[in-house]
Design a protein around this motif. Structure first.
Motif, PDB file in Angstrom:
ATOM      1  N   PHE A  49       0.841  -1.204   0.000  1.00 52.33           N
ATOM      2  CA  PHE A  49       0.000   0.000   0.000  1.00 52.33           C
ATOM      3  C   PHE A  49       0.874   1.251   0.000  1.00 52.33           C
ATOM      4  O   PHE A  49       0.646   2.191  -0.759  1.00 52.33           O
ATOM      5  N   SER A  50       1.902   1.258   0.834  1.00 52.54           N
ATOM      6  CA  SER A  50       2.797   2.412   0.927  1.00 52.54           C
ATOM      7  C   SER A  50       3.587   2.617  -0.360  1.00 52.54           C
ATOM      8  O   SER A  50       3.952   3.748  -0.699  1.00 52.54           O
ATOM      9  N   ALA A  51       3.859   1.533  -1.088  1.00 51.31           N
ATOM     10  CA  ALA A  51       4.605   1.648  -2.348  1.00 51.31           C
ATOM     11  C   ALA A  51       3.887   2.570  -3.325  1.00 51.31           C
ATOM     12  O   ALA A  51       4.517   3.256  -4.129  1.00 51.31           O
ATOM     13  N   GLY A  52       2.557   2.577  -3.256  1.00 46.64           N
ATOM     14  CA  GLY A  52       1.788   3.484  -4.100  1.00 46.64           C
ATOM     15  C   GLY A  52       2.116   4.934  -3.809  1.00 46.64           C
ATOM     16  O   GLY A  52       2.185   5.771  -4.720  1.00 46.64           O
ATOM     17  N   TYR A  53       2.352   5.242  -2.525  1.00 47.40           N
ATOM     18  CA  TYR A  53       2.722   6.603  -2.147  1.00 47.40           C
ATOM     19  C   TYR A  53       4.146   6.922  -2.584  1.00 47.40           C
ATOM     20  O   TYR A  53       4.443   8.021  -3.047  1.00 47.40           O
ATOM     21  N   LEU A  54       5.051   5.942  -2.449  1.00 40.95           N
ATOM     22  CA  LEU A  54       6.446   6.184  -2.786  1.00 40.95           C
ATOM     23  C   LEU A  54       6.638   6.391  -4.286  1.00 40.95           C
ATOM     24  O   LEU A  54       7.611   7.018  -4.707  1.00 40.95           O
ATOM     25  N   ALA A  55       5.711   5.862  -5.094  1.00 42.56           N
ATOM     26  CA  ALA A  55       5.811   6.015  -6.550  1.00 42.56           C
ATOM     27  C   ALA A  55       5.248   7.344  -7.037  1.00 42.56           C
ATOM     28  O   ALA A  55       5.420   7.700  -8.211  1.00 42.56           O
ATOM     29  N   ARG A  56       4.569   8.074  -6.157  1.00 42.94           N
ATOM     30  CA  ARG A  56       3.897   9.300  -6.587  1.00 42.94           C
ATOM     31  C   ARG A  56       4.827  10.372  -7.149  1.00 42.94           C
ATOM     32  O   ARG A  56       4.499  11.005  -8.154  1.00 42.94           O
ATOM     33  N   PRO A  57       6.002  10.627  -6.541  1.00 47.97           N
ATOM     34  CA  PRO A  57       6.822  11.738  -7.037  1.00 47.97           C
ATOM     35  C   PRO A  57       7.216  11.600  -8.501  1.00 47.97           C
ATOM     36  O   PRO A  57       7.149  12.580  -9.254  1.00 47.97           O
ATOM     37  N   LEU A  58       7.622  10.398  -8.918  1.00 51.45           N
ATOM     38  CA  LEU A  58       8.074  10.229 -10.297  1.00 51.45           C
ATOM     39  C   LEU A  58       6.940  10.527 -11.279  1.00 51.45           C
ATOM     40  O   LEU A  58       7.110  11.310 -12.223  1.00 51.45           O
ATOM     41  N   GLY A  59       5.784   9.901 -11.064  1.00 51.50           N
ATOM     42  CA  GLY A  59       4.649  10.151 -11.948  1.00 51.50           C
ATOM     43  C   GLY A  59       4.213  11.602 -11.909  1.00 51.50           C
ATOM     44  O   GLY A  59       3.922  12.206 -12.947  1.00 51.50           O
ATOM     45  N   GLY A  60       4.195  12.172 -10.702  1.00 47.57           N
ATOM     46  CA  GLY A  60       3.751  13.554 -10.559  1.00 47.57           C
ATOM     47  C   GLY A  60       4.676  14.539 -11.237  1.00 47.57           C
ATOM     48  O   GLY A  60       4.229  15.474 -11.910  1.00 47.57           O
ATOM     49  N   ILE A  61       5.992  14.336 -11.084  1.00 50.26           N
ATOM     50  CA  ILE A  61       6.959  15.276 -11.664  1.00 50.26           C
ATOM     51  C   ILE A  61       6.932  15.213 -13.190  1.00 50.26           C
ATOM     52  O   ILE A  61       6.967  16.241 -13.874  1.00 50.26           O
ATOM     53  N   ILE A  62       6.847  13.999 -13.745  1.00 47.32           N
ATOM     54  CA  ILE A  62       6.825  13.864 -15.207  1.00 47.32           C
ATOM     55  C   ILE A  62       5.563  14.498 -15.784  1.00 47.32           C
ATOM     56  O   ILE A  62       5.616  15.289 -16.736  1.00 47.32           O
ATOM     57  N   MET A  63       4.406  14.174 -15.196  1.00 44.36           N
ATOM     58  CA  MET A  63       3.155  14.729 -15.715  1.00 44.36           C
ATOM     59  C   MET A  63       3.101  16.245 -15.514  1.00 44.36           C
ATOM     60  O   MET A  63       2.574  16.969 -16.363  1.00 44.36           O
ATOM     61  N   ALA A  64       3.636  16.715 -14.407  1.00 41.84           N
ATOM     62  CA  ALA A  64       3.617  18.154 -14.150  1.00 41.84           C
ATOM     63  C   ALA A  64       4.473  18.903 -15.161  1.00 41.84           C
ATOM     64  O   ALA A  64       4.112  19.995 -15.605  1.00 41.84           O
ATOM     65  N   HIS A  65       5.612  18.323 -15.526  1.00 41.72           N
ATOM     66  CA  HIS A  65       6.467  18.970 -16.531  1.00 41.72           C
ATOM     67  C   HIS A  65       5.686  19.206 -17.824  1.00 41.72           C
ATOM     68  O   HIS A  65       5.689  20.316 -18.378  1.00 41.72           O
ATOM     69  N   PHE A  66       5.013  18.172 -18.295  1.00 42.34           N
ATOM     70  CA  PHE A  66       4.251  18.322 -19.543  1.00 42.34           C
ATOM     71  C   PHE A  66       2.983  19.149 -19.328  1.00 42.34           C
ATOM     72  O   PHE A  66       2.514  19.817 -20.257  1.00 42.34           O
ATOM     73  N   GLY A  67       2.448  19.128 -18.107  1.00 43.51           N
ATOM     74  CA  GLY A  67       1.302  19.980 -17.808  1.00 43.51           C
ATOM     75  C   GLY A  67       1.644  21.451 -17.885  1.00 43.51           C
ATOM     76  O   GLY A  67       0.821  22.283 -18.284  1.00 43.51           O
ATOM     77  N   ASP A  68       2.904  21.794 -17.521  1.00 49.46           N
ATOM     78  CA  ASP A  68       3.353  23.192 -17.592  1.00 49.46           C
ATOM     79  C   ASP A  68       3.829  23.582 -18.989  1.00 49.46           C
ATOM     80  O   ASP A  68       3.974  24.769 -19.282  1.00 49.46           O
TER      81      ASP A  68
END
Length: 436
Positions: free
Chosen positions: A65-84
């Motif tokens: 369950f916690s692994a889902g939280y630990l994976a958040r930064p990578l997905g978030g940073i990549i998507m945020a880059h293209f979102g900006d």
């Protein structure tokens, strides 16, 4: 557009309500996909992890369950880059597709008994993919609504969206109650645990369809038309020029993650059922009431920030959470009546709606050009740390004192109040920029 990257003040129109409605519904369905895992932790631990030690199996499942939280930064940073750089809407739609796919796969996974150690490994991989998707979804949703909503309804708009996201927890608790009441424990273990995950995958694909009807934010359109998008890697600008905003966002995220993980996700099974011997049916029903009140509280406290200001609202809502958390956890015992349990839990749940103030503050402390990257990086890194460690740390602390949950929640609530009293917190990026 003002210098904060907000639409000017005006009345909410039909298109605003459509955007809020579709975004909130999509958030509900996607967060349901991410969170349904926690309601079936005991069943998953039996099916995917070998051995006779129930405690070890539970810890292993919480680790997944916690692994889902630990994976958040990578997905978030990549998507945020293209979102900006290429647009908010595209990433807003992609994130929900990337959530639906692993959710439906989890519902069809073979168990340890069928394929051995490949089962928990596949479960872990699917959970990591879910975490990467939610890492882009949450900040993207808040930025999307922040840049659509008129300035004087900023708090209401973000609070409403956050209520939709927390509505995913409510939907998960309702589905868990229905499964619990419809099937025997043997049937749940045999096949019925799969239903919520398959259903979640279907929900996710419906959300992908719904988001086709949303429009790109006017703020991003204006930035693109004036060629004011970030000239360098947005993340580089974030860490070079906006460390204070990152710190404030990280602390507010710590408060949000602790409030959700401890009071809503861990309390029914770990505290009510296991520690105090409260029947599972009562625990789940009381949790559903608390989650419903949390959803209402998000809208209420968001509205209050528009009406009474950020500082006063945060003092009231996070201060109220401190009081109600101690009241609720100190009232627990095996003979507590179902009515009192629901009332006390619901009262605390309403003040857990304070979490809506986290994105309200955090979207305002970054300029529009790098807002998605700034919010996403600070939010997801903080959530990966505190959201991932909180279940294990709280379980350990509960072995020391029955009030560990109240103490931890109150500590982070106090931090949120302090953030509200800092000029960057209650004024945002615009005031800071105008004063320099």
């Amino acid at each position: 557009m003002n210098t904060a990257g907000q639409p000017p003040a005006r009345r909410l129109n039909r298109n605003d309500f459509k955007t809020l409605g579709l975004s909130s519904l999509g958030g509900t369905l996607e967060f349901y996909d991410f969170i349904i895992f926690v309601y079936f932790t005991s069943t998953l631990s039996q099916l995917f992890f070998p051995g006779d030690n129930d405690f070890i199996k539970q810890i292993q499942t919480l680790g997944v369950f916690s692994a889902g939280y630990l994976a958040r930064p990578l997905g978030g940073i990549i998507m945020a880059h293209f979102g900006d750089t290429i647009g908010r809407k595209k990433m807003f739609t992609l994130s929900i597709f990337l959530m639906a796919l692993p959710t439906i796969v989890i519902g069809m996974l073979p168990t340890y008994e069928q394929i051995g150690y490949a089962a928990p490994i596949l479960l872990l991989i699917m959970r990591i993919l879910q975490g990467a998707a939610i890492g882009g979804e949450m900040p993207g949703a808040w930025v999307f609504i922040a840049e659509h909503t008129p300035a004087q309804r900023y708090g209401f708009g973000i609070g409403t969206l956050t209520s939709g996201i927390t509505g995913g927890i409510f939907l998960g608790s309702i589905v868990a109650i229905i499964i619990q009441r419809t099937y025997t424990q043997e049937e749940v273990t045999e096949f019925a645990w799969r239903i919520p995950f398959i259903l979640g995958g279907v929900f996710g694909f419906i959300s992908v369809f719904l988001r086709r009807y949303l429009e790109e934010t006017p703020i991003f359109k204006e930035l693109a038309s004036k060629r004011q998008l970030s000239k360098e890697l947005p993340l580089k600008t974030v860490f070079k020029e906006h460390l204070a905003a990152c710190g404030l966002t990280a602390i507010m995220t710590w408060a949000l993650s602790t409030a959700i993980v401890v009071t809503i996700l861990m309390t029914p099974g770990t505290i009510l059922e296991k520690m105090h011997g409260i029947p599972r049916d009562y625990a789940l029903e009381a949790n559903a009431v608390a989650t419903l009140m949390l959803t209402i509280g998000c809208i209420f406290w968001g509205y209050c920030t528009d009406k009474f200001g950020t500082k006063l609202t945060l003092i009231a809502c996070w201060g109220g959470l401190i009081i109600t958390a101690f009241y609720f956890y100190s009232s627990l015992h095996p003979e507590i009546s179902a009515g009192r349990l629901m009332f006390n839990y619901g009262l605390m749940g309403f003040f857990v709606g304070s979490i809506a103030t986290t994105p309200i503050l955090s979207t305002r402390v970054f300029p529009a050009e790098i807002r998605y990257s700034g919010l996403s990086s600070a939010y997801n890194l903080s959530y990966a740390l505190f959201g991932g460690l909180t279940p294990v740390l709280t379980a350990w602390a509960l072995g020391k004192t029955d009030l560990a949950a109240a103490i931890y929640v109150s500590f982070v609530a106090l931090l949120a109040i302090i953030m509200a009293c800092i000029p960057l917190g209650y004024r945002g990026y615009v005031a800071k920029k105008n004063n320099t």
